[in-house]
Write a protein that holds these residues in place. Structure first.
Motif, mmCIF file in Angstrom:
data_model
loop_
_atom_site.group_PDB
_atom_site.id
_atom_site.type_symbol
_atom_site.label_atom_id
_atom_site.label_comp_id
_atom_site.label_asym_id
_atom_site.label_seq_id
_atom_site.Cartn_x
_atom_site.Cartn_y
_atom_site.Cartn_z
ATOM 1 N N PHE A 239 33.319 34.234 28.999
ATOM 2 C CA PHE A 239 34.577 33.857 29.635
ATOM 3 C C PHE A 239 34.311 33.223 30.996
ATOM 4 O O PHE A 239 33.285 33.489 31.638
ATOM 5 C CB PHE A 239 35.478 35.081 29.792
ATOM 6 N N PRO A 240 35.233 32.379 31.453
ATOM 7 C CA PRO A 240 35.079 31.801 32.792
ATOM 8 C C PRO A 240 34.929 32.884 33.854
ATOM 9 O O PRO A 240 35.472 33.983 33.720
ATOM 10 C CB PRO A 240 36.380 31.012 32.987
ATOM 11 N N ARG A 241 34.215 32.542 34.912
ATOM 12 C CA ARG A 241 33.958 33.519 35.958
ATOM 13 C C ARG A 241 35.243 33.952 36.670
ATOM 14 O O ARG A 241 35.299 35.041 37.250
ATOM 15 C CB ARG A 241 32.959 32.932 36.968
ATOM 16 N N ASN A 242 36.284 33.117 36.630
ATOM 17 C CA ASN A 242 37.528 33.469 37.304
ATOM 18 C C ASN A 242 38.547 34.135 36.377
ATOM 19 O O ASN A 242 39.678 34.398 36.785
ATOM 20 C CB ASN A 242 38.155 32.238 37.955
ATOM 21 N N GLU A 243 38.159 34.419 35.142
ATOM 22 C CA GLU A 243 39.073 35.042 34.169
ATOM 23 C C GLU A 243 39.334 36.508 34.549
ATOM 24 O O GLU A 243 38.403 37.297 34.705
ATOM 25 C CB GLU A 243 38.468 34.978 32.769
ATOM 26 N N LYS A 244 40.580 36.864 34.696
ATOM 27 C CA LYS A 244 40.943 38.246 35.026
ATOM 28 C C LYS A 244 41.439 39.017 33.805
ATOM 29 O O LYS A 244 41.269 40.230 33.717
ATOM 30 C CB LYS A 244 41.998 38.254 36.136
ATOM 31 N N GLU A 245 42.064 38.299 32.856
ATOM 32 C CA GLU A 245 42.567 38.947 31.642
ATOM 33 C C GLU A 245 41.470 38.899 30.572
ATOM 34 O O GLU A 245 41.576 38.208 29.564
ATOM 35 C CB GLU A 245 43.835 38.237 31.157
#
Length: 569
Positions: A460-466
């Protein structure tokens, strides 16, 4: 190769090179090499098991002259079928070269770097480095099933350790076929070994070189930029994934499109001070916040952070119990022997129609029921209390940073943590690492009532929170079992699904992958495309550049299996 006489001639040549007993032509003996650890199988005309690098070179020359396909294979522990044939629709016969008899490991600069020959294993490296207070790029996760050093480099293996990134080197010794069909040896390992191929290979295997022959230049022997990359928590791209052009270089990521004889790698000091923290919560957002805080604010990066969902905790406890006990009581060194024994039992059982498939798995599962509960009481209490489990390992100054941070964090947030004793920490990490095999075992035991198994490793992208998956109801209703685990700091998740009986696995997988595409995720994250995923354009171009005649491991990444990359009819 047009006729049987040509095949017979090649097989005779192979026997002359490696010996008749190490040239396998009977299908029963070929099968352990032509069938993947978890995925993929196909026909091969022969398996050869050379004892020296020079023998590999001579086998390659014979195969190239005979115009057959070559698949280089080490431990055959891959999860996407990338080191075996896939089906029988190739345009040329296949010879598999198994390198596992060539397992030497050489130390350079007091163990700060190593040279791993074609069949050397991560476990062997771990064992060899211990007296020097150092360890390899990956520990226990791959080494416990005997994975090879060269295989890890060729397949972009990720590993669990946050500070080290994907397996990577720019220093390798390999053979390559050019667009005219000529075989050449390329010495980019940074050691002066001579001028002629057999001289170079013989000198390397016999370690016939001096310290002054070793070059220390600008070329990397590990991904030494990863620590900075993983800390960039607001970037909209993953930290590591298989199609990442940053880390495709000659042997690194080649997926068998080169014949790799040896690689040179950095090693890493074993931290003097380490502590495992066991975190539990019912809110995935809690883990997301801890991840962001530790990566962005801590002076010392975590060693690892292994996530386990409650469902996977339970599956690992029940179906990974025998593997856990073997490693815990006998050591990881015994695991390759256990897998070899399993293959032998299954090969014999297959001859008797009244015995069930995966006979060895069923025997070992029933035997595991005789052993008492093997997990620590505090872990078991957290299993009942929390859905999400995170095993965070810190070292050096990071131990005190984590202790202070977690103590303050859980005063105001849902969940809790405890500091593991040495035994609890070891067992928590081991419990997580037997999860992969437990999934296959669960399916073997319930094959009559369940549908297909589907495994996806996604970055997942490094900025993904969900980060925790919530599937649409129409997809969720088709899945009988969902098992999630992964390397949460790196945002790499292993998502495993066992479908309900009769469900179209290919359709469901494509629907799930589409949800990843929409989120900017990349897949596979660390197990290579194998024959399970399609290689994206950049990776496909890399393969074509390395192997213009498509003679080494054709079909990888769902590409052409035909000579010169022609499309099959």
């Amino acid at each position: 190769m047009a006729d049987n006489s040509a095949k017979d001639s090649l097989i005779q040549d192979l026997k002359t090179i490696v010996g008749a007993s190490y040239t396998l032509t009977e299908q029963a003996k070929i099968q352990p090499y032509s069938k993947g650890f978890r995925f993929g199988s196909g026909e091969a005309m022969a398996v050869v098991r050379p004892a020296t690098l020079v023998e590999i070179w001579r086998v390659l020359k014979a195969c190239v002259a005979a115009d057959v396909i070559v698949i280089m294979q080490a431990a055959n522990t891959g999860l996407t079928g990338g080191s075996t044939p896939d089906g029988n629709n190739y345009d040329r016969p296949i010879v598999i070269i198994s390198t596992m008899r060539i397992d030497d490991i050489q130390l350079i600069d007091q163990g700060k770097q190593i040279v791993g020959l074609a069949g050397s294993t991560l476990f062997g490296l771990e064992d060899k480095l211990k007296p020097y207070g150092r360890e390899p790029h990956s520990v226990i996760g791959s080494s416990c099933i005997g994975a090879s050093i060269v295989g890890g480099i060729c397949n972009n293996s990720g590993g669990a350790l946050v500070q080290r990134g994907p397996a990577y080197t720019e220093l390798a010794l390999y053979a390559q076929i050019d667009d005219a069909g000529n075989l050449s040896l390329v010495n980019n390992i940074g050691i002066h070994l001579g001028d002629e191929p057999e001289q170079i290979l013989d000198n390397l295997q016999k370690q016939n070189y001096r310290e002054t022959d070793v070059e220390y230049g600008e070329l990397r022997a590990s991904d030494n930029e990863y620590q900075e990359r993983v800390r960039q928590i607001d970037e909209p791209t993953p930290s590591r994934f298989n199609n990442d052009g940053r880390r495709l270089h000659e042997a690194s990521g080649c997926a068998g499109k080169l014949a790799v004889f040896a690689v040179r790698l950095d090693t890493f000091p074993i931290p003097e001070k380490q502590q495992v923290f066991y975190v539990g919560t019912n809110d995935p957002g809690v883990l997301a916040q801890i991840r962001r805080d530790m990566l962005s604010k801590f002076e010392t990066l975590p060693v690892s952070g292994e996530y386990l969902h409650r469902g996977c905790y339970d599956a690992s406890k029940k179906y990974g119990k025998d593997t856990f006990i073997v490693i815990d009581k006998l050591g990881a060194k015994y695991i390759p022997k256990m897998f070899a024994m399993k293959r032998s039992v299954d090969r014999i059982a297959d001859k008797f129609k009244f015995l069930p498939s995966k006979f060895s798995d069923k025997i070992m599962q029933y035997m595991s029921y005789l052993w008492p509960n093997h997990l620590p009481k505090r872990m078991e209490a957290y299993r009942d209390q929390y859905e999400h489990h995170w095993i965070v390992e810190m070292s050096g100054g990071g131990v005190d940073e984590a202790r202070q941070y977690l103590s303050e964090f859980f005063k105001n947030n849902e969940g809790d943590y405890f500091e593991c004793t040495q035994e609890e920490g070891d067992k928590a990490i081991l419990h997580r690492f037997v999860a992969g095999g437990a999934i296959g075992r669960m399916h073997a035991m319930k094959a009559n009532e369940l549908g297909s198994v589907m495994t996806i490793d996604v970055a997942f992208p490094r900025n993904e929170k969900e980060w925790f998956e919530t599937l649409p109801k129409e997809l969720d209703d088709q899945i009988a079992v969902k098992l999630y685990y992964g390397h949460l700091f790196c945002h790499v998740m292993h998502q495993n699904y066992i479908l309900k009986k009769g469900v179209d696995a290919k359709k469901v997988k494509n629907q799930i992958l589409a949800t990843f595409d929409a989120r900017g995720a990349e897949y596979p994250a660390e197990h290579n495309v194998g024959h399970e995923y399609s290689a994206k354009d950049e990776l496909k171009a890399f393969y074509k550049k390395l192997d213009p005649t498509n003679s080494f491991n054709p079909g990888i990444g769902k590409t052409s299996k035909c000579k010169h990359w022609a499309e099959s009819e």
